[in-house]
Scaffold this motif. Structure first.
Motif, PDB file in Angstrom:
ATOM      1  N   GLN A 179      24.792 -15.130  19.928  1.00 53.65           N
ATOM      2  CA  GLN A 179      24.376 -15.269  18.532  1.00 53.65           C
ATOM      3  C   GLN A 179      25.385 -14.622  17.583  1.00 53.65           C
ATOM      4  O   GLN A 179      25.732 -15.183  16.549  1.00 53.65           O
ATOM      5  CB  GLN A 179      22.975 -14.679  18.327  1.00 53.65           C
ATOM      6  N   VAL A 180      25.886 -13.455  17.942  1.00 48.35           N
ATOM      7  CA  VAL A 180      26.897 -12.776  17.119  1.00 48.35           C
ATOM      8  C   VAL A 180      28.160 -13.633  17.049  1.00 48.35           C
ATOM      9  O   VAL A 180      28.714 -13.866  15.963  1.00 48.35           O
ATOM     10  CB  VAL A 180      27.210 -11.368  17.668  1.00 48.35           C
ATOM     11  N   VAL A 181      28.606 -14.117  18.195  1.00 48.02           N
ATOM     12  CA  VAL A 181      29.828 -14.923  18.250  1.00 48.02           C
ATOM     13  C   VAL A 181      29.640 -16.225  17.474  1.00 48.02           C
ATOM     14  O   VAL A 181      30.552 -16.672  16.764  1.00 48.02           O
ATOM     15  CB  VAL A 181      30.237 -15.180  19.720  1.00 48.02           C
ATOM     16  N   PHE A 182      28.479 -16.836  17.581  1.00 49.95           N
ATOM     17  CA  PHE A 182      28.194 -18.092  16.874  1.00 49.95           C
ATOM     18  C   PHE A 182      28.272 -17.867  15.364  1.00 49.95           C
ATOM     19  O   PHE A 182      28.938 -18.624  14.638  1.00 49.95           O
ATOM     20  CB  PHE A 182      26.809 -18.599  17.276  1.00 49.95           C
ATOM     21  N   HIS A 183      27.609 -16.821  14.881  1.00 49.13           N
ATOM     22  CA  HIS A 183      27.649 -16.520  13.438  1.00 49.13           C
ATOM     23  C   HIS A 183      29.072 -16.198  12.983  1.00 49.13           C
ATOM     24  O   HIS A 183      29.488 -16.612  11.901  1.00 49.13           O
ATOM     25  CB  HIS A 183      26.698 -15.373  13.092  1.00 49.13           C
ATOM     26  N   ALA A 184      29.802 -15.475  13.808  1.00 44.27           N
ATOM     27  CA  ALA A 184      31.195 -15.153  13.457  1.00 44.27           C
ATOM     28  C   ALA A 184      32.044 -16.420  13.383  1.00 44.27           C
ATOM     29  O   ALA A 184      32.891 -16.556  12.487  1.00 44.27           O
ATOM     30  CB  ALA A 184      31.782 -14.182  14.484  1.00 44.27           C
ATOM     31  N   GLN A 185      31.825 -17.358  14.295  1.00 42.64           N
ATOM     32  CA  GLN A 185      32.568 -18.617  14.274  1.00 42.64           C
ATOM     33  C   GLN A 185      32.269 -19.395  12.995  1.00 42.64           C
ATOM     34  O   GLN A 185      33.178 -19.912  12.342  1.00 42.64           O
ATOM     35  CB  GLN A 185      32.223 -19.457  15.512  1.00 42.64           C
ATOM     36  N   LEU A 186      30.996 -19.466  12.632  1.00 41.06           N
ATOM     37  CA  LEU A 186      30.617 -20.156  11.394  1.00 41.06           C
ATOM     38  C   LEU A 186      31.314 -19.525  10.191  1.00 41.06           C
ATOM     39  O   LEU A 186      31.845 -20.230   9.323  1.00 41.06           O
ATOM     40  CB  LEU A 186      29.100 -20.115  11.191  1.00 41.06           C
ATOM     41  N   ALA A 187      31.296 -18.210  10.128  1.00 37.94           N
ATOM     42  CA  ALA A 187      31.924 -17.502   9.004  1.00 37.94           C
ATOM     43  C   ALA A 187      33.434 -17.701   9.013  1.00 37.94           C
ATOM     44  O   ALA A 187      34.046 -17.891   7.953  1.00 37.94           O
ATOM     45  CB  ALA A 187      31.585 -16.013   9.071  1.00 37.94           C
ATOM     46  N   ASN A 188      34.026 -17.675  10.186  1.00 40.45           N
ATOM     47  CA  ASN A 188      35.471 -17.857  10.298  1.00 40.45           C
ATOM     48  C   ASN A 188      35.885 -19.253   9.832  1.00 40.45           C
ATOM     49  O   ASN A 188      36.913 -19.414   9.166  1.00 40.45           O
ATOM     50  CB  ASN A 188      35.918 -17.608  11.736  1.00 40.45           C
ATOM     51  N   THR A 207      19.954 -21.946  10.308  1.00 44.86           N
ATOM     52  CA  THR A 207      19.279 -22.573  11.449  1.00 44.86           C
ATOM     53  C   THR A 207      19.324 -21.707  12.697  1.00 44.86           C
ATOM     54  O   THR A 207      18.495 -21.862  13.594  1.00 44.86           O
ATOM     55  CB  THR A 207      19.886 -23.958  11.778  1.00 44.86           C
ATOM     56  N   LEU A 208      20.268 -20.788  12.760  1.00 47.62           N
ATOM     57  CA  LEU A 208      20.418 -19.939  13.946  1.00 47.62           C
ATOM     58  C   LEU A 208      19.560 -18.677  13.906  1.00 47.62           C
ATOM     59  O   LEU A 208      19.396 -18.020  14.937  1.00 47.62           O
ATOM     60  CB  LEU A 208      21.880 -19.535  14.120  1.00 47.62           C
ATOM     61  N   VAL A 209      19.020 -18.327  12.758  1.00 47.77           N
ATOM     62  CA  VAL A 209      18.279 -17.069  12.628  1.00 47.77           C
ATOM     63  C   VAL A 209      17.154 -16.969  13.654  1.00 47.77           C
ATOM     64  O   VAL A 209      16.993 -15.936  14.306  1.00 47.77           O
ATOM     65  CB  VAL A 209      17.742 -16.892  11.191  1.00 47.77           C
ATOM     66  N   ARG A 210      16.409 -18.035  13.834  1.00 45.66           N
ATOM     67  CA  ARG A 210      15.273 -17.982  14.772  1.00 45.66           C
ATOM     68  C   ARG A 210      15.731 -17.655  16.187  1.00 45.66           C
ATOM     69  O   ARG A 210      15.047 -16.949  16.926  1.00 45.66           O
ATOM     70  CB  ARG A 210      14.465 -19.263  14.732  1.00 45.66           C
ATOM     71  N   TYR A 211      16.906 -18.143  16.573  1.00 47.47           N
ATOM     72  CA  TYR A 211      17.402 -17.892  17.928  1.00 47.47           C
ATOM     73  C   TYR A 211      17.817 -16.432  18.108  1.00 47.47           C
ATOM     74  O   TYR A 211      17.641 -15.866  19.183  1.00 47.47           O
ATOM     75  CB  TYR A 211      18.555 -18.838  18.262  1.00 47.47           C
TER      76      TYR A 211
END
Length: 134
Positions: A64-73, A30-34
């Motif tokens: 966006q980088v931090v958000f994706h990293a949080q999801l992965a973490n 869902t975050l890819v577009r952002y």
């Protein structure tokens, strides 16, 4: 002054049970577009040489980088520190003319030294092979 660690804490709180419902609902997909929207806005600010806006847009890309990293973490896949370590390894291995040549560099580059930006560019694919092997 706020720090990078403060940013990570803010993101973790946004994703927590007591955080923001919208942020908690997001996924990598869902975050890819952002990510693309923010990158496009950054590109526009660079073209306009609008440095104040560029600062803001770089922050949005970093979000966006931090958000994706949080999801992965949260899923125990990788952390922001893993991303940083991987990036540092990649940068140092792709720039032996700055950080030092390894035996592998000397072998794959056939003893060539990288002295100009054209040398680096001409050998970029070889340098990518070195960093992707590690």
């Amino acid at each position: 002054m706020k720090s990078f660690d403060d940013l990570l804490r803010v993101m973790a709180k946004l994703r927590s049970r007591r955080g923001c419902p919208w942020d908690r609902k997001q996924t990598h997909a869902t975050l890819v577009r952002y990510l693309f929207e923010e990158a496009e806005e950054l590109k526009k600010s660079i073209r306009k040489k609008d440095f104040k806006n560029m600062e803001e847009e770089l922050g949005d890309v970093l979000l966006q980088v931090v958000f994706h990293a949080q999801l992965a973490n949260e899923k125990k896949r990788f952390s922001i520190n893993d991303i940083v370590k991987t990036l540092i390894r990649k940068l140092t291995l792709r720039h032996p003319h700055v950080f030092g040549y390894t035996k592998e560099h000397r072998k794959l580059l056939k003893g060539r030294r990288l002295k100009t930006s054209q040398d680096v560019l001409a050998n970029w694919d070889t340098l990518k092979k070195i960093s992707s092997r590690r």
